[in-house]
Design a protein around this motif. Sequence first.
Motif, PDB file in Angstrom:
ATOM      1  N   ILE A  81       1.312  -1.023   0.050  1.00 50.83           N
ATOM      2  CA  ILE A  81      -0.077   0.262  -0.098  1.00 50.83           C
ATOM      3  C   ILE A  81       0.923   1.191  -0.101  1.00 50.83           C
ATOM      4  O   ILE A  81       1.905   1.220   0.614  1.00 50.83           O
ATOM      5  N   ASP A  82       0.806   2.500  -0.951  1.00 47.42           N
ATOM      6  CA  ASP A  82       1.302   3.271  -1.000  1.00 47.42           C
ATOM      7  C   ASP A  82       0.377   4.730  -0.286  1.00 47.42           C
ATOM      8  O   ASP A  82      -0.591   5.190  -1.148  1.00 47.42           O
ATOM      9  N   MET A  83       0.534   4.606   0.542  1.00 48.88           N
ATOM     10  CA  MET A  83      -0.306   6.117   0.810  1.00 48.88           C
ATOM     11  C   MET A  83      -0.813   7.654   0.292  1.00 48.88           C
ATOM     12  O   MET A  83      -0.860   7.629   0.529  1.00 48.88           O
ATOM     13  N   VAL A  88      -3.088   1.036  -4.216  1.00 46.68           N
ATOM     14  CA  VAL A  88      -3.029  -0.500  -3.527  1.00 46.68           C
ATOM     15  C   VAL A  88      -2.651  -1.780  -4.415  1.00 46.68           C
ATOM     16  O   VAL A  88      -3.569  -1.914  -5.539  1.00 46.68           O
ATOM     17  N   LEU A 107      -9.125  -0.741   5.584  1.00 44.72           N
ATOM     18  CA  LEU A 107      -8.272  -1.490   5.754  1.00 44.72           C
ATOM     19  C   LEU A 107      -8.863  -3.113   6.969  1.00 44.72           C
ATOM     20  O   LEU A 107      -8.869  -2.697   8.008  1.00 44.72           O
ATOM     21  N   THR A 274       3.014  -1.618   6.457  1.00 42.97           N
ATOM     22  CA  THR A 274       2.000  -0.141   6.389  1.00 42.97           C
ATOM     23  C   THR A 274       3.129   0.993   6.689  1.00 42.97           C
ATOM     24  O   THR A 274       3.279   1.982   6.127  1.00 42.97           O
ATOM     25  N   GLN A 276       2.600   2.116   9.716  1.00 37.29           N
ATOM     26  CA  GLN A 276       2.010   2.909  10.712  1.00 37.29           C
ATOM     27  C   GLN A 276       1.914   2.579  11.790  1.00 37.29           C
ATOM     28  O   GLN A 276       2.700   1.494  12.330  1.00 37.29           O
TER      29      GLN A 276
END
Length: 575
Positions: A81-83, A88, A107, A274, A276
């Motif tokens: 995932i490239d936020m 995605v 998600l 991710t 995060q």
Amino acid sequence: MSRPRIVIVGAGFAGYRTAKELSRKARGKADITLLNPTDYFLYLPLLPQVAAGILEPRRVTVSLSETLPRVRLVLGEADGIDMDARTVHYTDPEGDEGTLSYDRLVLAVGSVNKLLPIPGAAEYAHGFRGLPEALYLRDHVTRQVELAAAADDRSGCEARCTFVVVGAGYTGTEVAAHGQLYTDAQVRKHPLRAGIRPRWILLDVAERVLPELDEHLSTTADRTLRERGVEVRMGTSVKEATPDGVLLTDGEFVETRTLVWCVGVRPDPLVESTGQPVERGRLVVDPYLQLPGRPEVFACGDAAAVPDLNNPGGFTPMTAQHAWRHGKTVAHNIAASFGDGERQAYRHKDLGFVVDLGGTKAAANPLGVPLSGLAAGAVTRGYHLAAMPGNRVRVAADWLLDAALPRQAVQLGLVRSWSVPLESSSPELARVPGRPGAREEADARSGPGAATAEDTRPGRTPSGEPVPDPPGEPAATEPSAGEAVIAEAKAREAADGKGPDPARNQPGGESAKKQSAPEPAAQQPAPEPAKNQPGGEPAKNQPDAEPAKNQPGGEPGKTPGPVKRSDADPAEGDS
């Protein structure tokens, strides 16, 4: 103005509910895409009944395309995932890659089996997290009883008829309860040696069965199991798994060919990738289920550490009851982010739980009223019918048939031991031959959950199919005269430049490179070595999510309030 793009990753309890609510709210005004490895939603609470032969597998699977008509289904597994770019990346079941762009991302990737640093567990145990595992267990148990009935030696017969279940939470308790009934019925058709009967052992280091529940109901479940002959051993677990059985923490060695792993779950590995912030392996979100600093990204279900506003400082447990309600809140808040209503924080009030103990037995606590026996059984089945988003008539019909007719104790042989490794990021998918992670060599063992001789006989793949010729090598048989003429003509055309494009001269129009050998599927990762999962959130009150404190080497965990399995929503771990 283009329509907003909403991508939902995962179709477990949280993802499915989000898609359902959003499609209703959007009414075609948004592009909703659901990315999932399978084309169905799995109703996990009834999975033990699939393993016991009560329900057919399709009864607990609900078609996504049929029940979500305004949602675009993309088959595949997210692997990145490239936020920043809001994309995605995923790989589909045939190994092809793709990318989805989004304006809002949900998600809901769920959880996978949790491992503890117990030697041999990854090699000789099987989890109970997906449909392939349930199908494998049903075949395996059936086979062991049939082989035991034909065994010449007493010790071999006893080992094959001994089944060890680790974890006395929801899943372990239900698997042991249904399993004992199933094998008892089977030995009536395949009598064993004199004095031998199926032996089920339920282990947990906790002080009592279902430690998260009310003590009265825990006692009811314990009594029901013991009356059926299940050996309930509290304060005991597995110290080591070997090819011949398991060594228990009390020093006893139990000879067995079956080790069922129901110790809990951990968030899907995609969560860690991710980058995060996480809390015990789960994405940190605010009470509105949004990632801090990423208001366009929502997380729910087992993938999210959602603040429990009714228990300040805590997080909602990893149960399907919460995941189901998370999905509704996320859908509401996504709609609010586009100007439809006001966003709301997630709050939940428990209404009770149900535990299916097989036959007419169950334990239930609707609205805080403790029930057991026939009354609890009726409430439990009524609850499941009400909670299922589909297949209600088919499930009820199977229950009626099971009550009137004997079960069919047969092996289908569709899922082999190596297809369902304990350590897998995709328990909903069975591994296939020739792809990364297929443990062909490991199948030769004969320990708990081992492959049979049929799985590993010479000249066959682990699935029992003939071994294909290596790419680029001649076939084992000579071509016929007609085939030789055709081949010569094609070669002549190719030399003249008139032949068909070699890249397209394949069955079905597939490229030639995809025909020489199976394409590795990115969604089938190789099994990781057994290791502790410190980041995994202890699943405190659901069938596939027993507390980590109930296992050797696990940290004692706090037990939340009564388990949540019988309010108006499903109460099984998110998938």
